[in-house]
Every structure is written in structure tokens, then in C-alpha cells.
Design an enzyme around this catalytic site. Sequence first.
Site, PDB file in Angstrom:
ATOM      1  N   TYR A 223     101.770  43.078 112.656  1.00 47.95           N
ATOM      2  CA  TYR A 223     101.602  42.134 111.541  1.00 47.95           C
ATOM      3  C   TYR A 223     102.105  40.722 111.845  1.00 47.95           C
ATOM      4  O   TYR A 223     102.726  40.494 112.860  1.00 47.95           O
ATOM      5  CB  TYR A 223     102.129  42.694 110.214  1.00 47.95           C
ATOM      6  CG  TYR A 223     103.572  43.089 110.033  1.00 47.95           C
ATOM      7  CD1 TYR A 223     104.585  42.710 110.888  1.00 47.95           C
ATOM      8  CD2 TYR A 223     103.912  43.862 108.916  1.00 47.95           C
ATOM      9  CE1 TYR A 223     105.893  43.077 110.644  1.00 47.95           C
ATOM     10  CE2 TYR A 223     105.227  44.240 108.670  1.00 47.95           C
ATOM     11  CZ  TYR A 223     106.207  43.840 109.533  1.00 47.95           C
ATOM     12  OH  TYR A 223     107.495  44.202 109.290  1.00 47.95           O
ATOM     13  N   GLU A 224     101.739  39.800 110.989  1.00 47.53           N
ATOM     14  CA  GLU A 224     101.978  38.361 111.201  1.00 47.53           C
ATOM     15  C   GLU A 224     101.343  37.865 112.499  1.00 47.53           C
ATOM     16  O   GLU A 224     101.875  36.999 113.185  1.00 47.53           O
ATOM     17  CB  GLU A 224     103.482  38.042 111.205  1.00 47.53           C
ATOM     18  CG  GLU A 224     104.281  38.570 110.042  1.00 47.53           C
ATOM     19  CD  GLU A 224     103.736  38.211 108.672  1.00 47.53           C
ATOM     20  OE1 GLU A 224     102.904  37.292 108.585  1.00 47.53           O
ATOM     21  OE2 GLU A 224     104.125  38.859 107.691  1.00 47.53           O
TER      22      GLU A 224
END
Lengths: 596, 596
Positions: B442-443
Site C-alpha cells: 500500500y501507499e
Amino acid sequence: MPSYTPPLRDMQFVLHEVLNVVDELKMLPPYADIDADTINAVLEEGGKFCAEVIAPINLSGDKEGCQLDKTTHEVTTPKGFKEAYQTYIDGGWAALACDPAYGGQGLPLLVNQCFYEMLNSANQAWTMYPGLSHGAYECLHAHGTDEQKKLYLPKLTNGQWTGTMCLTEPHCGTDLGLLRTKAEPQADGTYKITGQKIFISAGEHQLAENIVHLVLARLPDAPAGSKGISLFIVPKFNVNADGSLGERNGIFCSGLEHKMGIHANSTCQMTLDGAIGTMVGQPNKGLAAMFVMMNTARLGVGNQSLGLTEVAYQNAVAYAKDRLQMRSLSGPKAPDKPADPIIVHPDVRKMLLTARAYAEGARALQAYTVLQADKSISSDDEDERKEAEAELALLTPIIKAFITDNGWIATSHCMQVYGGHGFIHEWGMEQFVRDARINMIYEGTNTIQSLDLLGRKVLGNNGATLKKFGKKIAAFIEEEGTNEAMQEFINPLADLGDKVNKLTQELGMKAFGNPDEVGAAAVDYLRVVGHMTFAYFFARMAKVALEKEGSGDPFYRAKLATARFYFAKLLPETASLIRTARAGLKPLMEMDEALF
Amino acid sequence: MPSYTPPLRDMQFVLHEVLNVVDELKMLPPYADIDADTINAVLEEGGKFCAEVIAPINLSGDKEGCQLDKTTHEVTTPKGFKEAYQTYIDGGWAALACDPAYGGQGLPLLVNQCFYEMLNSANQAWTMYPGLSHGAYECLHAHGTDEQKKLYLPKLTNGQWTGTMCLTEPHCGTDLGLLRTKAEPQADGTYKITGQKIFISAGEHQLAENIVHLVLARLPDAPAGSKGISLFIVPKFNVNADGSLGERNGIFCSGLEHKMGIHANSTCQMTLDGAIGTMVGQPNKGLAAMFVMMNTARLGVGNQSLGLTEVAYQNAVAYAKDRLQMRSLSGPKAPDKPADPIIVHPDVRKMLLTARAYAEGARALQAYTVLQADKSISSDDEDERKEAEAELALLTPIIKAFITDNGWIATSHCMQVYGGHGFIHEWGMEQFVRDARINMIYEGTNTIQSLDLLGRKVLGNNGATLKKFGKKIAAFIEEEGTNEAMQEFINPLADLGDKVNKLTQELGMKAFGNPDEVGAAAVDYLRVVGHMTFAYFFARMAKVALEKEGSGDPFYRAKLATARFYFAKLLPETASLIRTARAGLKPLMEMDEALF
């Protein structure tokens, strides 16, 4: 939900085009009549069973897990598992590689191994129920009395009963010498066995009528340590002389472990409370007898990770072709779509090809090794049996550790291809990663495998077995020495072979000074030798592919591309591994224990 | 259940003895009065909170997970989470690094970062509830109107409200240009927002009175792609002009994801059905505004894996000292016990030291980098701000990808130390591995980070920022050039620096010919540069440790041993990475898409 297509073409390539296994197997008396069509037909049917019956209950089985009724000590497996097991028995699959004397179909272990790869791809947790049985079958076949064989083997063969290995206790796994379970001799020649076992895979379930536990325990007068361990058959239901089931025996599941993966397999704490057992083999020689089962199990564990690597790869490829996200850095490849399929991105391809290469390398190494297992059991030439056995012993820890470490890397890469969706259960990818993780631990951790390889199998006989295997590699390199098209494969293989020789000698010298040097280098060493075996088999596969590339079958182009990828992107790991192996013990021991 | 001891000594070493952060921070106007005692006292108190309040609900939270009431769309977090959150607010922890203008305590980001490392060690899933708020706070602080700031910042600061980032949609994560959520302007200056978002961490829960969603959406006349995206505040409850809560807004949780890890964080599918929002920043410039939040989040993700690496290490060490299994190959080390503690075995030490070195390297790199973040925001010298910002931009993808990849390796090693017990939930180790896995995704996936580093941050300005950072390394090497004790550290550092320069030039040339060469090499390249940063900080730490070794404090001996381990056993990975980076694009593109 993930899908699965049995990789029959690649299996056939390895078996028939690279290893010519039919010619090899025909030399073994039990398989004099084997032919390629039979093998292919069995694998095709087996593949269908895996894809259609076993794969569809993998994701649901993981979610549901097993349930223990704490009153009855009975374990219920997830929905569909029992029906699938019945279909498995009805199809005769349990009997595939078993002795016709006990109702088996008498096919080579190699065929069973290929079938099991597909079972593992479809559902590792389910496959462990019949998988453990096979180990019990082999152990009893090798070490049981005639009566034990007559009583137990037919029903292990047809799958009516399943088997387990009961080794681990709460305070000992690796170090079985510490085990405490006790076996007291009874007047009738049986033993009353009492103790606690943990991590017993398929230890209790409702799939089969009976469960044949093979239990390690100590006789009252046993010497301390690993030389005081005996092996016992402890059935869930006692077995009458006519083979019918008697009373419930005093062995029961006292708890189910909550695990990271293989949720659908019942991993049991087993309590033995005066359970009745009969001894297998000689008193205090139980560990040696159990190792028949353990070695089979280690090959099986490598095969589990091969299966997971293959199925993870297949699904990640499908996703990468379908998922549209970003444009290729070198310009749109699907200009009619809102974005390019992610398979255009080099790093996505790198992750996919890593899994593919690890699967294909493992498949070739496994097939070659299990062929040695067949020879070691079925050859009528003692020299050939011994040679095959030594090679099998050498390659077993490599298969267990190298393929399972690779499986962890590969399944994680395939999950990464899915981005955030990879982390979500319903896509099935994270399950492959979780399931793959146990393979690095059980049946001897990968550290133990590496010590077995470097300490026992290599340095233990001054590198003799490794040298023999190295001569096969050297002969292949010689043969291809003038084949220009093969240079890209045999040059790095030859180079790595030289480095392995040198590294082995160095480590032997160091170990002479301090045995802990073995422990410091063993894990890196095993990966280096693992790469050498993969490089050898990729070179052999490339040779065939180069010869047949002109046929127009794109399979051979793909094989060459995978081999080239392997040599360019995976084999170079050895450069670091050799350095870290060589860095030795000192950096590991400098820190005082108290300072950790 | 795992235990946790805040690594205060190592934090203090990095902050005060290696980086001298107090001197650096004092130069920044908001922190002119900062002193070491304040920092240490905050971290000590913060550490207590983490160890005593947050850590004890980590394992239970994982088992319990979150529950969605499908009628009310409300999510209940696991037992103890709400109470812990209240304690967190009451202690003023939410306000630590926030602007005093909105009720914050005005401490440097660096202090908050160290506090968050400990929160992440204690409980990553819990920490994501307040953690996401901080990103929302920073985004609004940078881009909100005065009215928005007045309305939202005080309650994000004191933790009464939490925040989220609503970016991802089912068909787009990496490629936000594809997003479809629509924002229709209303007569009153607000927008009605409609669409589907997925993977929204902390998207719905009962910990706080209100949730401030920052939502990316498209205006009706927006251009296609990423240049047509605007950013909106969409609160769960509309906020009246006086700051009181109004009606429930049309944004609700329509599903919870079933994930591999971080079970205790609510990962929500969010449905926006004419939800009322106000715009943040300029129309169609939403992505840039969101990136303030995203960059903070990326540092935060690296910090999550640092936290997990540290706590996994601590527990694995305790287990390795306690667990008796086998004898040392060089003879019994605990002859009075039935076996030696497994920490005597070299490979167990290797696994432990890998985690330790990855934690200590990450802690130094993180602290250095977040100090640049403080400078980039708070310096009164524009040149210094810009320089710090550039270095922060360079190091952010390294922190995100290198530390999270290392965290995956390290937590898996620490789990392996436990043998079979590592696979069992109650020991807590497998949870660290599962939780660590999301950090690579994620990110911005780690592949995206590597493209950001090599493509944008390095080649994008002809290597200027990297060269500046390289000059700092070169200056350090020069300074220590005549220090004989430092040669073992600075020689390999200098060597790697040269190799990075050469590799960067090569890749720049190749990319000129074909931009896909960037994608082919970027992941390997990022790890090489990551190792260069770790080697630099380990050398700097070793310098201090060498100077103080004579003090008798064993901390310095341990630091030197860890640094030596790092150089001997981890840094050599670069040998392979440079080879595979150099192997380039061809081996990845040779396979036709159809043949995968």
C-alpha cells in the site's frame, strides 16, 4: 477464486524429452512394461481430478478450517473434504504407487510425485490427509512385520485408512532425542503408550475409517537421547486379527492449532493415554525407521512448494494480462484501452518469470530425484541402487529447502502482482503465501536441511557424492562444449561448478578448524548448490528446446526464454551467497549472548 | 503472547550521539527551545503507553478482527481498541507534532516518528486509526482554506476526529488517472460526491466522533486522466459552521475486506451516494494536494516495518535464549541442561542479527530522513528548505520499499527461529509476518517506489540529488580516511558508492535508448541504493561506537558487532543486485505475452 490448469505439457517435456524416464524405468524390473502413454493418461486423469474436485474446495477450506468437538475429540474437516476424499479413493488414486501385493497399482514413485504436484497446486491442506498416509505406508512397507503389513498396508493402499507421523512434543521438534513419550511393554507383546504430541498433521479427522499413527516413544529401559527411541503403530481404533476394527484406542486429539496457513488441515495436539501400540522394527532403532518416512516427506514438502509456485504463477499471469493500469514506459501497448495490461511492465514480468523459472527448475529437479528414488528401491543392480540412494540423499535436503524457500519468494511475488487485491482473501493469492510458509519449517527446518547437506551429505563423505553428481554436470558440459548455441547456458554452469568445488573445499578446511563454520555457511551453501542443480537442468532443458525450436511449437521458445531469464536474473544470486558463505562464523559469534 | 520493550537506548543513540538532532532542530525557529531531555521524556512516556496499553491488544485484535453491521453500516473494532484510543487522546498523544495554532504540542515530526515506531511495534493495526489522521491533518494544514483549517484541524489534532485517504477504486489503485468517482458542484459551493472506493484503511469505526475522509473525485468538466482529479473533504457527519456535528453524510462502509493481516484495522469498501464535500485546494489539482499526505504516509509505512522488525527481533531473541534444542556443533555450551539454547547455533544468530541490523539501519535512516522533513517545513532558510525537501524526496521511496522489503525478510526470519511454534497464532510471530506483508503494497507498491526513485528522483534530474547525498558520504569517507579502525567500514562503503555512480550512469544511458530499461532495473537499483544508505549510517554509528567503546558501556560493543555483521553478511547482496540490474530488459521481454 483462483483457477488451476494442470501443467501436463511441461511435465511431459521433463519426463519424456529431457529425462527420457521411460527408458530408465523400463530397466527396473517392476516397470519393465511401462510406457509413455500410460504415464500421460494417468497424469491427465489425475490432473482433471485435481482441477475439478480438489481445487474448488481450497479457498473455502481455508476460510472454514477444521472444528474440534472437545467432548468427543472428533475433528470435522471443511465442507466438501470428505466427499472429495471418497472420490479420491473410488478413483483408486491412493493406490497409484503402492505395491500390487497389497492392492496397489504398482506405478513408479515418479508418477505419483507428478500427481502430487497437481494435488498440491489444487489444495495443499487437503492433500496432506492422503499425503501423510503415503509416508506411513512406506515406513511400514520397509520396516513392518509380515503381520503388520498384512493388517495395515491394504487399507493404507486403498485409502480406507490414513496415516500420521507422531514425532514432535512441546519441548522438542528438531531435537527428537529429548522426547518423553513412554511405551510400557505388556504381557501380550503390545505396548501401552503415554505422552503428549503436538503439530500432528491430519492427526484426527472424519475422512477415513481409521487412522494409523506412527508414534515415537521410549521404552522404560531405553538409553537417553536419540538412541533410545522406538517406533510404534498406534491405530485410532484397535485392529482385530481379521482386520476389522476393534475398540477406540487411547489416542485422541486434545487441541487444534490455530495456524498461519493450511487451515483446512487438522494440526492436532495428540494425547496418548495408555494407548495400545505394536512396535515397528527394532527396539531403540525407531528414529532410523522413521527416517524412511521423513525422507519421503521431505521430497513431498518440496513438491508442495512446487505445486504452490505453479498455481500462484498461473493466476498471477491471468491477472497481469487482464488488469489495466498505467502505460508502458516505452509508449502505449494497448492504445484502444484506458491503460495497458500490467504484463507490459518489466518488473511485473520479472516477478512472473521468477515464479515460472522456480517452478520449471523445481519440476525438473524433482523428477530427476524421484527417478533416483525409484532406482534406489527397484533396481536389480546393487551398485545402481546404492548410487541412486546416495544421490537421492544428496538432493533431498536441496529439494526440501531450496524449493520451499523459492516457493515463499515466488508466491509472494505472485501476490504482489495483484497489488492490494493480493492481500485480500477472496483472490486466493495470500493463501498460497501462507500455505507455502510452513514448508520451510516442517519435516526439518530449512536450516536443518542445510546442515544435513553440508555437514552430513557433502563433508560427511569428503564430497564424494557431490563429486559424482558434479561429474554428470561436467560430462554434459563436455558434450556441449562445441555447441555454440549452448554456450550461454554451459559457460555460467561450468563457472558455478568450479566455484562450488572451491567453496566446498574451503568450507571443509574451515570446518576442520571449527565445526561451527558449517553452521555459519550451510544455508548460503545450500542455495548455491541448489542454483547449480537448477542451472544444470535449465541447461539440459535448453538443449532440447534449441533442438526442437524449429518445430514451430512455441513451447520451446517459451522454455528458452525462461532458461535465459533464469541465467540472467536468478542465478546471479550465487555471487552474493558465495561471499556471505565465505564471510564465515566470526560476524555471527562476535556478539555476546547477553547483548542480543 | 509477544512482549515489547521500547528501544529507547538505541533511539537516543541515533538521535543524540549519531545525528545530534538537538543542534539541528534548534536551528529551526519552531524548535529553538528543544532539548534532549524533553525528547527523551516524551519517548519514555510514549514507550510506556505503547508497551502497556497498545501491545496487549495486538494478538487479540488480530484474532477478533472488525465487525460490520450491514444495516447501520457501522464497524466495531476489537475489544479494548476504543478504550486504548481514549487513553491515547487523553494523554495528548494525537497532538504531539501538531501546530500549536490548532492545539498541537508543536514537537518536531522526528519525535512523532520515533513514537510511531513504538506504536507500530506494539500494534500496527491499531496504530493505523490515528496514523491516517495525521496524514489528513498534514494535507489540510498545507492545502486547506482558513475556514477548513479552523473547522477540522483542532479536532484532528486532539484526536476527537480521525481521518482517511479515499483514493483507490476497484479498477484503479496505482493508476489514479482512471478514477471515476464524481463530484457535482452545488449552488452553495459544496459538491455532491458519488462513487465507490475500496481499501480504505480506518474507513469506518466507533473510536472517534467523526471521520474526515479526504476523497479524490472528478468534476463534471474535468479533463481525462490524472490532470482531472480534485480533492474533497467528506466528513462522516457533516460539520456545522460552529464545529458541531450535523447530519450523517452519504458516505458509508459497504463492506469489510478479509485480509491476510492487519485484521484489527477496518479496511473498508466505501460507498459515496451524493455525499456532501468541500474542495481542498484547486480544481483538478487534487493529486498534488493528496501527495502531501501520500509522502507522509510512505515514510509512515517504512516506519511500520521498522516497528515490526524490532518487535519480531526482540521476541525471537527471547525465544532463542530460552528454547533448548540440540548441541552446538563445537561442543555443549550449556552442559548442565538437556540441550543448548538455540542461540548458540550460527544460523539462528544469523537470522536474529539480520533482523537486528535491518532494524538499526532503518532507525538511523528514518531519523535522518524525518529530520530533513522537519527542515523542509520549518527552516527559515529557503535554500535549506529546498535542499532538505529534495533529499527527503530522494530517500522517501527508499524508506518505503527497502525497509518494508527488509521487514518482510526479517519478520519471516524471526518466525523461523521459533520452528513450528512460529506458525502458530498464539506465539504472535506469524502475525508480524502477515502484518508486514501489506507494507510492501500500500501507499504505492514497492515497484512503484523503485520507479519513483530511479526514474523520477535520480534520472529525472540527472542524478543531481543523489550526487549531493553522495557528497555527504564522500565527505565522511574523507574524514575517516586516516582512521585505521574505520577502514573495515569505509572501504566497502566507498566501493559501493563508486559502483552506485557507475550503475546510475549506465542505467541513464540505457534508459535514453529505451525507457523500459528503467522498469527492468529499478527494483534492484533501489535495493542497491538502500544498502548504500544503510552502509553509510552503519559506518557513522560504528564511528561513534568505536570512540566510546572504551567507556565500558556494552551498548557500543553490540553496535559494532551489528555493524560488522551488516557489512559481512547483508551488504554483499549488492553484488548480485548489480549483476541483475545490469542484465537489463531483454531477459524480461523475450517471452511473448501469449506464452506466459
